[in-house]
Write a protein that holds these residues in place. Structure first.
Motif, PDB file in Angstrom:
ATOM      1  N   ALA A 165      24.012   3.033  -0.529  1.00 35.61           N
ATOM      2  CA  ALA A 165      25.081   3.543   0.335  1.00 35.61           C
ATOM      3  C   ALA A 165      24.558   4.480   1.419  1.00 35.61           C
ATOM      4  N   GLY A 166      23.293   4.257   1.862  1.00 35.82           N
ATOM      5  CA  GLY A 166      22.661   5.204   2.768  1.00 35.82           C
ATOM      6  C   GLY A 166      22.871   4.958   4.245  1.00 35.82           C
ATOM      7  N   TRP A 167      23.512   3.848   4.627  1.00 40.46           N
ATOM      8  CA  TRP A 167      23.594   3.487   6.037  1.00 40.46           C
ATOM      9  C   TRP A 167      25.030   3.454   6.563  1.00 40.46           C
ATOM     10  N   THR A 168      25.157   3.581   7.855  1.00 39.89           N
ATOM     11  CA  THR A 168      26.397   3.227   8.540  1.00 39.89           C
ATOM     12  C   THR A 168      26.391   1.710   8.725  1.00 39.89           C
ATOM     13  N   PRO A 169      27.545   1.105   9.008  1.00 43.01           N
ATOM     14  CA  PRO A 169      27.550  -0.338   9.291  1.00 43.01           C
ATOM     15  C   PRO A 169      26.626  -0.717  10.440  1.00 43.01           C
ATOM     16  N   PHE A 170      26.548   0.127  11.458  1.00 39.89           N
ATOM     17  CA  PHE A 170      25.655  -0.138  12.596  1.00 39.89           C
ATOM     18  C   PHE A 170      24.212  -0.271  12.124  1.00 39.89           C
ATOM     19  N   GLN A 171      23.763   0.681  11.308  1.00 38.05           N
ATOM     20  CA  GLN A 171      22.394   0.656  10.807  1.00 38.05           C
ATOM     21  C   GLN A 171      22.158  -0.551   9.893  1.00 38.05           C
TER      22      GLN A 171
ATOM     23  N   SER B 240      31.455   2.885   1.647  1.00 40.64           N
ATOM     24  CA  SER B 240      32.801   2.429   1.274  1.00 40.64           C
ATOM     25  C   SER B 240      32.895   0.907   1.236  1.00 40.64           C
ATOM     26  N   ILE B 241      33.935   0.432   0.565  1.00 41.02           N
ATOM     27  CA  ILE B 241      34.192  -1.004   0.501  1.00 41.02           C
ATOM     28  C   ILE B 241      34.448  -1.560   1.901  1.00 41.02           C
ATOM     29  N   ASP B 242      35.245  -0.855   2.703  1.00 41.95           N
ATOM     30  CA  ASP B 242      35.562  -1.345   4.049  1.00 41.95           C
ATOM     31  C   ASP B 242      34.323  -1.409   4.932  1.00 41.95           C
ATOM     32  N   GLU B 243      33.438  -0.418   4.831  1.00 47.25           N
ATOM     33  CA  GLU B 243      32.206  -0.443   5.624  1.00 47.25           C
ATOM     34  C   GLU B 243      31.314  -1.607   5.195  1.00 47.25           C
ATOM     35  N   CYS B 244      31.216  -1.820   3.897  1.00 45.35           N
ATOM     36  CA  CYS B 244      30.409  -2.948   3.407  1.00 45.35           C
ATOM     37  C   CYS B 244      31.016  -4.279   3.846  1.00 45.35           C
ATOM     38  N   LEU B 245      32.347  -4.350   3.902  1.00 44.13           N
ATOM     39  CA  LEU B 245      33.013  -5.563   4.355  1.00 44.13           C
ATOM     40  C   LEU B 245      32.644  -5.866   5.802  1.00 44.13           C
TER      41      LEU B 245
ATOM     42  N   ASP C 240      27.525  -1.680  -5.808  1.00 45.97           N
ATOM     43  CA  ASP C 240      27.202  -0.826  -6.953  1.00 45.97           C
ATOM     44  C   ASP C 240      28.035   0.442  -6.885  1.00 45.97           C
ATOM     45  N   GLU C 241      27.646   1.364  -6.002  1.00 48.39           N
ATOM     46  CA  GLU C 241      28.334   2.657  -5.935  1.00 48.39           C
ATOM     47  C   GLU C 241      29.814   2.546  -5.586  1.00 48.39           C
ATOM     48  N   SER C 242      30.226   1.465  -4.946  1.00 43.36           N
ATOM     49  CA  SER C 242      31.638   1.316  -4.545  1.00 43.36           C
ATOM     50  C   SER C 242      32.566   1.023  -5.717  1.00 43.36           C
ATOM     51  N   LEU C 243      32.015   0.643  -6.868  1.00 44.76           N
ATOM     52  CA  LEU C 243      32.853   0.166  -7.967  1.00 44.76           C
ATOM     53  C   LEU C 243      32.911   1.192  -9.095  1.00 44.76           C
ATOM     54  N   THR C 244      34.075   1.827  -9.232  1.00 46.68           N
ATOM     55  CA  THR C 244      34.283   2.771 -10.338  1.00 46.68           C
ATOM     56  C   THR C 244      35.565   2.492 -11.111  1.00 46.68           C
TER      57      THR C 244
ATOM     58  N   LEU D 256      39.294  -0.218 -11.801  1.00 46.41           N
ATOM     59  CA  LEU D 256      39.907  -1.538 -11.717  1.00 46.41           C
ATOM     60  C   LEU D 256      40.398  -1.809 -10.305  1.00 46.41           C
ATOM     61  N   GLU D 257      40.961  -0.788  -9.660  1.00 45.61           N
ATOM     62  CA  GLU D 257      41.457  -0.960  -8.294  1.00 45.61           C
ATOM     63  C   GLU D 257      40.326  -1.351  -7.344  1.00 45.61           C
ATOM     64  N   ASP D 258      39.151  -0.753  -7.535  1.00 44.52           N
ATOM     65  CA  ASP D 258      37.995  -1.121  -6.715  1.00 44.52           C
ATOM     66  C   ASP D 258      37.632  -2.582  -6.923  1.00 44.52           C
ATOM     67  N   LEU D 259      37.601  -3.015  -8.175  1.00 41.77           N
ATOM     68  CA  LEU D 259      37.245  -4.405  -8.475  1.00 41.77           C
ATOM     69  C   LEU D 259      38.232  -5.367  -7.828  1.00 41.77           C
ATOM     70  N   LEU D 260      39.508  -5.072  -7.929  1.00 47.97           N
ATOM     71  CA  LEU D 260      40.526  -5.953  -7.342  1.00 47.97           C
ATOM     72  C   LEU D 260      40.393  -6.006  -5.819  1.00 47.97           C
ATOM     73  N   ALA D 261      40.100  -4.854  -5.203  1.00 44.66           N
ATOM     74  CA  ALA D 261      39.946  -4.830  -3.745  1.00 44.66           C
ATOM     75  C   ALA D 261      38.718  -5.630  -3.311  1.00 44.66           C
ATOM     76  N   ILE D 262      37.611  -5.471  -4.022  1.00 43.22           N
ATOM     77  CA  ILE D 262      36.388  -6.206  -3.684  1.00 43.22           C
ATOM     78  C   ILE D 262      36.626  -7.707  -3.784  1.00 43.22           C
ATOM     79  N   HIS D 263      37.353  -8.115  -4.816  1.00 43.26           N
ATOM     80  CA  HIS D 263      37.642  -9.543  -4.992  1.00 43.26           C
ATOM     81  C   HIS D 263      38.600 -10.042  -3.918  1.00 43.26           C
ATOM     82  N   ARG D 264      39.639  -9.280  -3.658  1.00 44.72           N
ATOM     83  CA  ARG D 264      40.657  -9.701  -2.681  1.00 44.72           C
ATOM     84  C   ARG D 264      40.064  -9.843  -1.288  1.00 44.72           C
ATOM     85  N   LEU D 265      39.188  -8.930  -0.924  1.00 42.16           N
ATOM     86  CA  LEU D 265      38.616  -8.921   0.421  1.00 42.16           C
ATOM     87  C   LEU D 265      37.387  -9.820   0.552  1.00 42.16           C
TER      88      LEU D 265
END
Length: 370
Positions: A196-202, A223-228, A241-245, A247-256
């Protein structure tokens, strides 16, 4: 069956190879572990462990876990350790948040339950899917030639899966990964983990410059949105890895559709029982899964091994053997490691035999009725 006594220990576990280095100067010299023992009226003991990787990796620190366990433990006296869902609901009611505080207590309940049933914990987690899981090794952050030489040594030791640490200066990381890729045999599996060390630009800069290198991109941004946003421009598999803590995180990652794989860390999620629940759902959703933790020795590695080997093989990425990282021992009959593969110990529960005399003096001792 009820919990009659609770003991908790704090143990420093120095790394065999010196400092564990990530980007941006983040490093740790040891795991600072919390170990919990729950003993039943029948005289059986279940063990649990958690250890943050320093104070920089996740929102967890050992002093907080020590204080939190002391707050939580009295609520577990007299409870049935086999009632995993009830135990976790109780901990969530009396102590809001802070899943890492609850992890070792939950793990000890799971171990104690399996010992009472006289079965390996893997049996209660869905059953054993294979005899061993393939291990990966970490190429820690450093100069390009240092990382390339370390990668060569790891491959020479028989390992085919590398996690290469990136997430610092993009140009330097491009050089680091290029050096590692040139130094290892074709077909070696490489994960580029930015923690989780970068911005999306990097992250997009790095991905564009390394498009001809075969690797899996791991957690480029916080964040999930930045990774997306990175995922949309990426022609490589991505693992979060770090984005998932939760159930809501898991559902968002799957949905997106953010990732192809997930790394589930036991203490970050709140224990073995909750990790098993997310693992099963992630498998049903089609994700590739790694189950591990933020650190620890034989106890925590045993729990990781049981969760890994109860994960369907076709959905399992790899595993890691943390007890081989540290200079101290906590138990005999640890998870067996042969070459680049790890199994689970024989025997009920976690299968290990913890030696309390190795742990030092407990910082907490509670007994029902006292």
């Amino acid at each position: 069956m009820r919990i009659k006594t609770i003991k908790a220990y704090r143990m420093l576990q120095p790394f065999i190879g010196g400092a564990y280095k990530m980007s941006k100067g983040r490093h740790a010299d040891a795991f600072d572990s919390i170990i919990v023992a729950l003993t039943s009226e029948e005289g059986l003991t279940g063990w649990g462990e958690m250890a943050p990787l320093g104070t920089f990796y996740s929102p967890a620190f050992t002093a907080g876990a020590e204080a939190g366990v002391a707050e939580l433990a009295p609520h577990l006296l007299g409870r049935d350790p086999r009632a995993w869902a009830q135990i976790n609901r109780l901990m969530d009611i009396v102590f809001k948040g802070h899943p890492y505080v609850k992890s070792a207590l939950d793990m000890a309940c799971c171990d104690l339950t399996a010992r009472a049933a006289n079965v390996p914990l893997v049996t209660l987690l869905g059953g054993r899917e294979s005899e061993t899981a393939e291990l990966y090794r970490v190429v820690t952050h450093g100069a390009p030639d240092t990382m390339a030489k370390l990668a060569q040594r790891i491959v020479a030791d028989g390992f085919n899966r590398l996690q290469v640490k990136v997430g610092g200066g993009v140009r330097g990381d491009i050089e680091r990964v290029s050096a590692v890729a040139a130094a290892i045999p074709k077909g070696t599996v490489m994960f580029c983990d930015a923690n989780a060390g970068w911005t999306p630009f990097q992250a997009r800069q790095f991905a564009d410059a390394t498009r001809d290198i075969d690797y899996v991109f791991e957690q480029p941004c916080p964040s999930i949105d930045e990774c997306l946003s990175v995922r949309r421009a990426l022609a490589k598999p991505m693992v979060l890895d770090e984005s998932l803590t939760t159930l809501e995180d898991l559902l968002a990652i799957h949905r997106l559709g953010v990732a192809d794989g997930l790394t589930l860390k036991i203490s970050r999620i709140g224990g073995v029982a909750k990790t098993r629940a997310l693992r099963d759902l992630a498998v049903d959703m089609g994700f590739m899964v790694t189950v591990e933790d933020t650190g620890g020795a034989e106890i925590d590695t045993a729990a990781m091994a049981h969760l890994s080997l109860s994960t369907p093989e076709e959905h399992r990425l790899h595993a890691i053997a943390f007890h081989d990282w540290v200079t101290v021992r906590t138990a005999v009959a640890p998870p067996p490691v042969k070459g680049n593969r790890m199994g689970i110990p024989d025997g009920p529960g976690l299968g290990i035999e913890v030696l309390p005399e190795l742990l030092g003096k407990p910082f907490l001792e509670l007994s029902e009725g006292r």
